[in-house]
Design a protein around this motif. Sequence first.
Motif, PDB file in Angstrom:
ATOM      1  N   ASP A   1      -9.644 -14.468  14.383  1.00 29.58           N
ATOM      2  CA  ASP A   1      -8.876 -13.301  13.944  1.00 29.58           C
ATOM      3  C   ASP A   1      -8.875 -12.217  15.022  1.00 29.58           C
ATOM      4  O   ASP A   1      -7.847 -11.587  15.297  1.00 29.58           O
TER       5      ASP A   1
ATOM      6  N   GLN B   1      -6.691 -13.173  17.970  1.00 30.86           N
ATOM      7  CA  GLN B   1      -5.272 -13.019  17.643  1.00 30.86           C
ATOM      8  C   GLN B   1      -4.877 -11.544  17.629  1.00 30.86           C
ATOM      9  O   GLN B   1      -3.813 -11.172  18.146  1.00 30.86           O
ATOM     10  N   ALA B   2      -5.736 -10.703  17.058  1.00 32.32           N
ATOM     11  CA  ALA B   2      -5.435  -9.267  16.987  1.00 32.32           C
ATOM     12  C   ALA B   2      -5.324  -8.661  18.376  1.00 32.32           C
ATOM     13  O   ALA B   2      -4.424  -7.852  18.647  1.00 32.32           O
TER      14      ALA B   2
ATOM     15  N   GLU C   1      -2.022  -9.803  19.985  1.00 37.55           N
ATOM     16  CA  GLU C   1      -0.878  -9.115  19.400  1.00 37.55           C
ATOM     17  C   GLU C   1      -0.836  -7.653  19.829  1.00 37.55           C
ATOM     18  O   GLU C   1       0.240  -7.085  20.054  1.00 37.55           O
ATOM     19  N   ALA C   2      -2.011  -7.024  19.941  1.00 44.74           N
ATOM     20  CA  ALA C   2      -2.065  -5.619  20.346  1.00 44.74           C
ATOM     21  C   ALA C   2      -1.550  -5.440  21.768  1.00 44.74           C
ATOM     22  O   ALA C   2      -0.803  -4.493  22.059  1.00 44.74           O
TER      23      ALA C   2
ATOM     24  N   ALA D   1       2.232  -5.882  21.744  1.00 44.43           N
ATOM     25  CA  ALA D   1       2.891  -4.737  21.119  1.00 44.43           C
ATOM     26  C   ALA D   1       2.836  -3.511  22.025  1.00 44.43           C
ATOM     27  O   ALA D   1       3.800  -2.752  22.130  1.00 44.43           O
TER      28      ALA D   1
ATOM     29  N   GLU E   1      -5.106   0.945   8.380  1.00 46.52           N
ATOM     30  CA  GLU E   1      -4.152  -0.028   8.923  1.00 46.52           C
ATOM     31  C   GLU E   1      -2.918  -0.127   8.038  1.00 46.52           C
ATOM     32  O   GLU E   1      -1.783  -0.168   8.545  1.00 46.52           O
TER      33      GLU E   1
ATOM     34  N   ALA F   1       4.258  -3.919  14.546  1.00 45.50           N
ATOM     35  CA  ALA F   1       3.255  -4.918  14.184  1.00 45.50           C
ATOM     36  C   ALA F   1       2.308  -5.174  15.345  1.00 45.50           C
ATOM     37  O   ALA F   1       2.744  -5.414  16.478  1.00 45.50           O
ATOM     38  N   GLY F   2       1.030  -5.110  15.063  1.00 45.08           N
ATOM     39  CA  GLY F   2       0.010  -5.412  16.058  1.00 45.08           C
ATOM     40  C   GLY F   2      -0.417  -4.245  16.914  1.00 45.08           C
ATOM     41  O   GLY F   2      -1.449  -4.314  17.581  1.00 45.08           O
TER      42      GLY F   2
ATOM     43  N   ARG G   1      -4.696  -2.115  14.974  1.00 44.76           N
ATOM     44  CA  ARG G   1      -5.353  -3.003  14.033  1.00 44.76           C
ATOM     45  C   ARG G   1      -6.754  -2.501  13.698  1.00 44.76           C
ATOM     46  O   ARG G   1      -7.423  -1.890  14.533  1.00 44.76           O
TER      47      ARG G   1
END
Length: 457
Positions: free
Chosen positions: A23, A26-27, A30-31, A34, A166, A176-177, A180
């Motif tokens: 997790d 992935q976060a 994505e951050a 983004a 969040e 999105a992202g 987080r």
Amino acid sequence: MFLSINPATGGELARYEPHSAADVDQALGEAVAAQRAWRKTRMVERCALLRKVAQALRAERDTYALLITQEMGKPIREAEAEIEKSAWTCEFYAEHAPRFLADELIPSNATESRVVFDPLGVVLAVMPWNYPFWQFFRFFAPAIAAGNGSILKHAANVPGCALAIEQALVNAGVPAGLSRSLLIPSSAVAGLIGDDRIAAVTLTGSTPVGQLVAAEAGKHLKKQVLELGGTDPFIVLADADIARAAEFGARARFQNTGQSCIAAKRFIVEEKVADAFTEQFISHVRALRTGDPMDRDTQVGPIARADLRDDLHRQVMQSVREGAHVALGGDAIAGPGAFYAPTVLDHVELDMTACREEIFGPVAPIIRVRDAEQAVAVANDTEYGLGAALWTGDLSRAYHLARDIEAGAVFVNGQVASDARLPFGGIKKSGYGRELGVYGIREFTNIKTLWVGPAQV
């Protein structure tokens, strides 16, 4: 497993599964993605988003305030004020970020030379429980306005607040992202700091934790902003308005049940007025209403955790053994919840626990000094240097004395407070770097020189 415990009752509110290593990975991915898109957005778009964040916070103010009160015990009126302050700070940066981050033209030998402010990337925010929304949003608003992304690692006892933050950002339309909240143990923070996808780190917490974070970030040569608490002095000189000093002193010490980095933690009073100040101060403290934080008349709620209350009592008892006099309170309140009686310790000396250690709870030590010179010397006789209050009727002398006080902020005839318009931070073991104001928004930017030739003769 993260447990949410109501400190007013000791009852369990909820359980939360921690995020797995997958997790987290992935976060972070994505951050970064983004943020790379976000940094290219126009400033007007960033400011519009911050206004939407403010609207989203206000739309769910009652829900978020209730969550704060349930998870860490803040009196409900103060929790509502925390949400409003967070929203206002978003609006402040929405209005002022374009000016704060505008290119600065600097005369040089270039045809044109300027300073520009570029975002750093994704910033890790390690935040405490005492102001679970405000501590985050005072970082988030300027960081996002500057084009950064954020990863929040919140305190373990406010997981509900972390996830609510969040969700509030999702409700506001934050990409999105881009921001987080990760429910991970403190032991995982070093790994996050070392990850190449984290560009910088900000921490509000204790000095020992700050030293660990600074060491880890330094090892990876990453920018840090550290706010590490303190033993803030509240100086009352003989020419002060004693009645107002006593009234504001009670607020400054017992707001948020004394669990504030910038709460007045050492009352340094000139001997000539010490008895009068102490009497009036105790009168205000005795009048404080302690109890259920959901009661709108409550002014002092529970300590955030039972272990913190126990440590607070240890500090009080150790100070008494060292010679301090209990003028009021001095013990835990019987019954459910982590309550501690509002306490005043008189005749505290420099070498006592109540003076040397940060007292994070509803306990006020009073130190008597002979004159203004000794008051400043006592105020500076600490490892910390966050905020300080100075009460005097002589403003010309106040300006002189304020320069001699070793602190990130000195408030004359007032209560130390954080304000989005003013820089906030400390010196010595209270940390370094600044939040808020123009200085805070520039902390997480690359302050870049842009030189355009040819050179001028």
